[in-house]
Scaffold this active site. Structure first.
Site, PDB file in Angstrom:
ATOM      1  N   SER B 327      59.543  79.780-151.197  1.00 35.59           N
ATOM      2  CA  SER B 327      59.275  80.197-149.820  1.00 35.59           C
ATOM      3  C   SER B 327      59.870  81.546-149.448  1.00 35.59           C
ATOM      4  CB  SER B 327      59.820  79.141-148.863  1.00 35.59           C
ATOM      5  OG  SER B 327      59.255  77.893-149.182  1.00 35.59           O
ATOM      6  N   HIS B 367      55.277  69.840-138.744  1.00 35.17           N
ATOM      7  CA  HIS B 367      55.810  70.811-137.801  1.00 35.17           C
ATOM      8  C   HIS B 367      54.995  70.919-136.521  1.00 35.17           C
ATOM      9  CE1 HIS B 367      57.361  72.292-141.800  1.00 35.17           C
ATOM     10  NE2 HIS B 367      58.454  72.073-141.090  1.00 35.17           N
TER      11      HIS B 367
END
Lengths: 373, 639
Positions: B327, B367
Site C-alpha cells: 500500500s 470502509h
C-alpha cells in the site's frame, strides 16, 4: 749492487722478490678491506704466510739442480701414494676429500703434484737419449706420469687442480719437442672426450657450473650468482674504483668468496680498471721473468722444468681472472698472492723457488746461451 | 718411430724449445691482453649498467603504504578513518618452514586455534611475495617480542603502520564497503609493487572500491642499505607518504548509526533522504557485517556465520533487496488519478472489497464511502481498485516511474536491482500476454508484478513531499532538482492523506513524540506468499513466510525536510514493524537525546548494541561449530 751490500744478499733475485712483494702486499691491502677494514681475520695471516713461503722459496732456491733431480722421482712417488690415500679416505668417509690431516697442518697432496709432475717429466726427457726425442718411448711414460695424478685428483673430484696438473705436464711434453701433430690430434680427441667427461666424470654441482657458464642468465640466484655478482663488482668499479674500503658488493656480502676465489673482483670494485691493470701488468712481469729463466737455463732439465713451472703459475692466474670476468666457468682456482689461502700460495712459492734455483744455477754456470732479460 | 730420417740433435731440440717457449709466451701475452681488454670493456663500456645493478643490490626501497583518505559525513565526522597499528604479515616466498613459523607465531602472538587454522589455510593458497596477513592491532609488547625473534623467522614482516577503521562498524558496512589486501589477479593487472606491500589495502566493495583512486594516496618510501642476507645496515632516507584525499558524503553519521541500531534484531533496510537536495542521509541494511573484520581479512568461521544466516547480512537490501511495495504506493496512485481527472472529493463505497467479474478482491476492512484522502488514510483497497479499473494501470505506471520507482539511479559504486513497474507493453514483451483488469487491481495496491527496492520508495516519498524530481546521491552536489510536472494541489492531496495516516489512520501509533512536528507516512504490508493463495502471512506462520512490513514517510508535514522508507522483512505489517522504526529515527533528527534514550532502553532488552549482539552470536556460532552446544531447535519448529 752497492759495494757494501754483502754478496749473498746482493745475489738474491731482487727483481722477482720485488714483484711478488708488490702483488702480495697489494693482496694484504685488499684483504684488509675485504674484512671490512680489519687486519683480522685475513690480511695479517696473509702477510705472515707470504713471509714464511717467500723464505721457503729462497731456501728452495739454494737446492742444487742435482739435488732437485735426485729428489724428483722419490717425491713424485711419495705424493702419488698420498693422493691415493686421500682418495681411499674419501671413499671410506663418503664425499670428496682432498687433504690429509697431519694434526699441525692439512696436507693437500694435489698441490704438490702440480710442480712435481712438471719436474718428473722434465727429468724424464733429460734422461731420454736425444735420438728418441720424437719416438713413442718419448710419449707414453710422460702420459703415465701425468695420467696417474690427473686421474686421482679428477676423481676427488677437483676439476681445477686436475686440469692444472695436466696443463703443466703437457706443456713440458710440448717444450720437449713432441711432434706438434700429436697435440693437434690430442686436442681433437679431447674435444670428443668432453661430452663423456661432462656426463660421467663431473659431479652434478660441477656440471651446473659449466652449464651456468655457458648461460649465466639461466640461474641468476644459483651458480650464476657468483659470476654475475663478480661482474657487477668489477663493472661498477669503473676506471678509478669506488675508493678504498668503499666497495658495497664485497662489504655487504653480495660478492661470494670475496676474499678467496673472487678477490680480484673485491679489488677491482675499489681500485677500478687502474688496480686491475696494475695486477695484470705485475703478473705479466712475473711470467716474463719466469719465461726468461727457462729460456736462459743451460740444462735441458732446467729449461723444461722452468717452462712447465711458468705454465703452472700462468694457469692459476689466467683461469682465475677469466673466471671472475665471466670468461670461464667457476672452477675454484685462487689468484696467486691475492687470494687468501695457504695451499695455493705454497704451490706458487714452490714453483717460484724452483725457478729461482734454476736462475741461480744459470748464473753460476755463466749463463750459457743467455738471452737478454 | 714417428718421423724417421730427421736428425735430432741437442741443438735442434734447443731451437724447438726456444720456438715453442716463444709460442707459449706469446699465447700467454695474448690471454693477458684479452683479460685487460675484457676488464676495460666491463668497467668502462658497461660501467653504467653495472653501477646501477650494484646500487640496486645495495639499496633496498621499502614502500610505505599511504594513509587512506578519510570518509566523512556531511558534518565532517569520520565514517572511516585510520588508526595507528602494529601488524604482522607473512611473505610466502621467504618463509622456509611454514609449519614451524606458524606455530611459533601462534605462541608469540597468543593466537586462537581457529585463527591459526585460517592462517594455515591462507598460506596454503599463497604464492610469491603477496603478503598474507597474520595479525593486526598488536600490542607494543607482542610487537616487540616478535621483532626480537625475527632473525629466526624469515618471511615474517612486522610493521608499524595505519589500518582502516570504521568507528561505527556494522552500521556502515553496506554503505562504505570495506578494504582488503589486493589479490593475485589485481596484482597481475599492472604489477604495481604497492599492491604487494605488507599492510597496503585497496577498496574491495562499495564506496571504498568506487573511490579507490581518490582515497588511495601516494606511497612513501624508505631507502635502506642492506646486506645480501637482508640485514639493514643503515637508513639512507625516508620520503613520507601522501595520504589519500578525504571523501565527503551526504550521510549524517549520527543518523546512519541510529538507524542501523534501531533496526534491532530485525532484518530489513531503510533509507533517509534530504527533501531539499536529494542527498542520502542514511542508508542502512541490517543485519550487516562489520567492515572492520572484513578489512582485517575475515575469519572463515565468521564468514561462514554471515553466509549461512537466513537474514542474509551480506546482501545490501536497501538497493538489492526487492519487495512488493504494498500500500505504500497508494499516495503515488492518488497523484496519478488526479492527473487523469479524478475528483478527489468523489467517493467510492467500500463494502469490504471489490468485485471484478466473478472474483471478489478483498479490502482490509469495510470502509463505507471514502474519498481520496480518506482512502489513503485508511489504506482502502476498494477505492484504488475502482480507480485502477477505471483508468488502467498504464497511466499509473507512468507516474510511478516519474516518482523514481523502477529506476536505476546513478549512485557511486552501489550495485542496484531496480525491480519492475509493469504496464501492458511490459507484460506483452515479457509474457506475450495482454494486460488484464485483474493485473491493474493487483498492481495498484503494490502487489502482482510490482516489485521495487527500498531506496526507490524513499525517493518516491521525497519527490511526493518536495514536489521536485530529486535524485538520490551520496556525494554532495549543488544541482537544483526540477519540479515535478504535477500541480502542487494534486501533491497536496496525497500529502494530506499521508499526514492523516499518522495523525489518525493506520500508523496512528507512530506519531512523533515531539511538540509541533508531525510526520506524514503510508504503511504497507507485502505478502510473501502468492497473493490470493488464501493463506495470509500472519503471526502463525514460519518467519520466512510472514508478510513484509513497509513504511514510507516524511517530516515535518508542513515543510518536509526528510523523507524515508523502511522495510522490515517478515515484520508482519507496516504499522506494526516498520512505522515505529521510522518514528524513532525521525525523532532522532529533531531531538537526538530523546530518541537515543528510548533506543538504549530497547537495546537493553535486545541484548546489547549491534557489536555486542554480533559478538554473542559469533560466540554461539563458534561453540556450535566446535560441537560444544547442540543445534538450537529452529524457529519454525518453535512457532
Amino acid at each position: 749492487m752497492l759495494a757494501f751490500v754483502p754478496r749473498p744478499v746482493a745475489e738474491l733475485p731482487w727483481q722477482i722478490i720485488l714483484i711478488t712483494v708488490a702483488i702480495a702486499g697489494f693482496g694484504v691491502i685488499v684483504l684488509y678491506s675485504a674484512a671490512g677494514g680489519s687486519v683480522s681475520p685475513w690480511a695479517g695471516i696473509h702477510a705472515l704466510r707470504f713471509v714464511v713461503f717467500l723464505t721457503m722459496a729462497l731456501v728452495i732456491r739454494l737446492f742444487s739442480e742435482n739435488f732437485v733431480k735426485w729428489a724428483t722421482f722419490p717425491a713424485y712417488a711419495v705424493f702419488a701414494v698420498l693422493l691415493l690415500l686421500v682418495e681411499l679416505a674419501g671413499a671410506v668417509k663418503g664425499g670428496s676429500q682432498r687433504w690429509i690431516e697431519l694434526g699441525f697442518i692439512r696436507l693437500q697432496p694435489s698441490e704438490f703434484m702440480k710442480p712435481l709432475v712438471v719436474l718428473a717429466i722434465a727429468r724424464f726427457y733429460e734422461m731420454l737419449p736425444i735420438g728418441q726425442a720424437r719416438s713413442w718411448s718419448a710419449i707414453w711414460p710422460p702420459l703415465v706420469l701425468i695420467g696417474v695424478p690427473w686421474f686421482l685428483v679428477m676423481t676427488q673430484p677437483d676439476l681445477g687442480t686436475s686440469i692444472a696438473v695436466m696443463t703443466g705436464g703437457v706443456t713440458v711434453m710440448f717444450l720437449a719437442g713432441v711432434p706438434l701433430r700429436l697435440f693437434v690430434g690430442a686436442g681433437l680427441a679431447g674435444a670428443a672426450f668432453i661430452p663423456f667427461a661432462f656426463f660421467f666424470l663431473l659431479k652434478e654441482y660441477q656440471q651446473n657450473r659449466v652449464l651456468t657458464f655457458l648461460d649465466p642468465e639461466s640461474d641468476p640466484l644459483g651458480t650464476g650468482y657468483h659470476i654475475s655478482q663478480s661482474k657487477i663488482a668489477i663493472g661498477s668499479g669503473g676506471i678509478g674504483g669506488k675508493g678504498y674500503l668503499q666497495g658495497s658488493q664485497s662489504h655487504l656480502d653480495y660478492l661470494p668468496e670475496g676474499h678467496t676465489d673472487f678477490v680480484f673482483a673485491t679489488m677491482a670494485e675499489e681500485w677500478g680498471l687502474i688496480g686491475g691493470l696494475f695486477v695484470i701488468v705485475m703478473f705479466g712481469l712475473l711470467l716474463r721473468w719466469a719465461t726468461m729463466v727457462s729460456l736462459n737455463a743451460p740444462s735441458r732439465f732446467g729449461k723444461l722444468a722452468g717452462g712447465g713451472l711458468t705454465m703452472v703459475i700462468f694457469f692459476y692466474i689466467a683461469i682465475n681472472l677469466l673466471m671472475v670476468m665471466g670468461l670461464a666457468p667457476v672452477v675454484g682456482i685462487p689468484l696467486p698472492f691475492l687470494s687468501y689461502g695457504g695451499s695455493s700460495m705454497m704451490t706458487i712459492m714452490i714453483c717460484i723457488g724452483l725457478l729461482m734455483g734454476i736462475e741461480r744455477n744459470t748464473r753460476q754456470n755463466g749463463g750459457a746461451g743467455r738471452l737478454a732479460p | 718411430m714417428l718421423r724417421p730420417g730427421k736428425l735430432i740433435t741437442r741443438n735442434s731440440l734447443n731451437i724447438t724449445f726456444n720456438r715453442r717457449t716463444m709460442l707459449i709466451g706469446g699465447a700467454q701475452g695474448l690471454v693477458g691482453a684479452i683479460l685487460a681488454g675484457r676488464m676495460a670493456y666491463i668497467s668502462i663500456v658497461e660501467n653504467e649498467r653495472y653501477k646501477m645493478l650494484s646500487e640496486s643490490n645495495r639499496v633496498n626501497l621499502t614502500l610505505i603504504p599511504p594513509r587512506r583518505g578519510w570518509i566523512i559525513d556531511r558534518n565532517g565526522k569520520p565514517l572511516a578513518n585510520n588508526k595507528a597499528d602494529f601488524r604482522v604479515d607473512l611473505i610466502p616466498q621467504r618463509v622456509r618452514d611454514v609449519e614451524g613459523t606458524i606455530s611459533q607465531l601462534g605462541n608469540i602472538l597468543k593466537m586462537t586455534p581457529d585463527a591459526i587454522d585460517d592462517l594455515r589455510a591462507a598460506m596454503k593458497d599463497a604464492r610469491g611475495l603477496q603478503p598474507v596477513p597474520v595479525a593486526s592491532g598488536l600490542t607494543y609488547e607482542d610487537f616487540a617480542a616478535l621483532s626480537v625473534r625475527l632473525p629466526d623467522l624469515p618471511g615474517v614482516a612486522p610493521q608499524r603502520g595505519f589500518s582502516r577503521q570504521y568507528p561505527t562498524g556494522a552500521a556502515v558496512g553496506h554503505l562504505l564497503g570495506y578494504v582488503g589486501i589486493a589479490n593475485a589477479e589485481e596484482y597481475e593487472e599492472n604489477k604495481n609493487p604497492l599492491l604487494i606491500t605488507p599492510g597496503f589495502k585497496i577498496g574491495k566493495d562499495g564506496l571504498e572500491k568506487y573511490f579507490e583512486p581518490q582515497l588511495q594516496g601516494k606511497p612513501g618510501a624508505r631507502k635502506v642499505e642492506v646486506t645480501a642476507r637482508g640485514k639493514i645496515v643503515r637508513e639512507l632516507g625516508v620520503q613520507e607518504d601522501v595520504p589519500g584525499k578525504p571523501l565527503k558524503l551526504t550521510i549524517d553519521g549520527g543518523l546512519q548509526e541510529f538507524v542501523a541500531r534501531r533496526m534491532g534484531r530485525e532484518s530489513g533496510a531503510a533509507a533517509v533522504i534530504d527533501c531539499q537536495t536529494g542527498g542520502i542521509l542514511a542508508f542502512s541494511s541490517m543485519p550487516s557485517f562489520d567492515p572492520n573484520s572484513f578489512s582485517d581479512g575475515i575469519g572463515r568461521l565468521e564468514y561462514a556465520m554471515l553466509s549461512q544466516d537466513e537474514r542474509v547480512p551480506l546482501l545490501n537490501k536497501a538497493t538489492r533487496g526487492l519487495y512488493p511495495p504494498g500500500s505504500t504506493l497508494k499516495p503515488m496512485a492518488a497523484v496519478a488519478c488526479l492527473q487523469h481527472g479524478v475528483d478527489p472529493e468523489e467517493t467510492v463505497n467500500c463494502p469490504g472489497g471489490y468485485r471484478l467479474g466473478n472474483r471478489f478482491y478483498q479490502c482490509l476492512g469495510r470502509h463505507g464511502p471514502v474519498n481520496m484522502v480518506r482512502a489513503i488514510e485508511k489504506s482502502c483497497n476498494t477505492y484504488f481498485y475502482a480507480q485502477a479499473h477505471r483508468l488502467g494501470y498504464d497511466k499509473i505506471a507512468m507516474v510511478a516511474r516519474e516518482m523514481g520507482l523502477g529506476e536505476d539511479f546513478d549512485l557511486a559504486g552501489l550495485n542496484q536491482r531496480y525491480g519492475t513497474i509493469p504496464d501492458s507493453e511490459w507484460k506483452m514483451r515479457k509474457y506475450k500476454q495482454a494486460w488484464t483488469a485483474s493485473d491493474s487491481l493487483n498492481a495498484v495496491i503494490g502487489q502482482g508484478y510490482v516489485i521495487v527496492n527500498p531506496l526507490q520508495l524513499a525517493v518516491m516519498t521525497a519527490r511526493l513531499a518536495s514536489g521536485r524530481k530529486l535524485y538520490p546521491h551520496l556525494i554532495p552536489d549543488d544541482k537544483v532538482a526540477p519540479t515535478l510536472p504535477y500541480p502542487p494541489e494534486h501533491l497536496a492531496v496525497a500529502q494530506l492523506g499521508m499526514a492523516q495516516v499518522v495523525s489518525q489512520g493506520t500508523a496512528a501509533r507512530s506519531k512523533l513524540p515531539l511538540d509541533g512536528i508531525a510526520m506524514a507516512g503510508k504503511t504497507g504490508t507485502a505478502q510473501v506468499r502468492g497473493f490470493g493463495s488464501g493463506s495470509r502471512g500472519g503471526a502463525g506462520v514460519p518467519w520466512k513466510y510472514r508478510d513484509h512490513g513497509l513504511f514510507v514517510c516524511f517530516a515535518p508535514v508542513e515543510q518536509p525536510l526528510y523523507a524515508a522508507a523502511v522495510v522490515i522483512e517478515h515484520g508482519l505489517g507496516g504499522s506494526r514493524a516498520a512505522a515505529p522504526v521510522a518514528k524513532d529515527f525521525m525523532t532522532y533528527m529533531f531531538d537526538p537525546q530523546k530518541a537515543m534514550d528510548s533506543l538504549l532502553a530497547m537495546e537493553a532488552a535486545w541484548g546489547g548494541d549491534i557489536q555486542q549482539r554480533m559478538a554473542a552470536e559469533f560466540a554461539l556460532f563458534r561453540a556450535r561449530a566446535e560441537g560444544r552446544v547442540p543445534e538450537a531447535p529452529s524457529e519454525e519448529a518453535a512457532d
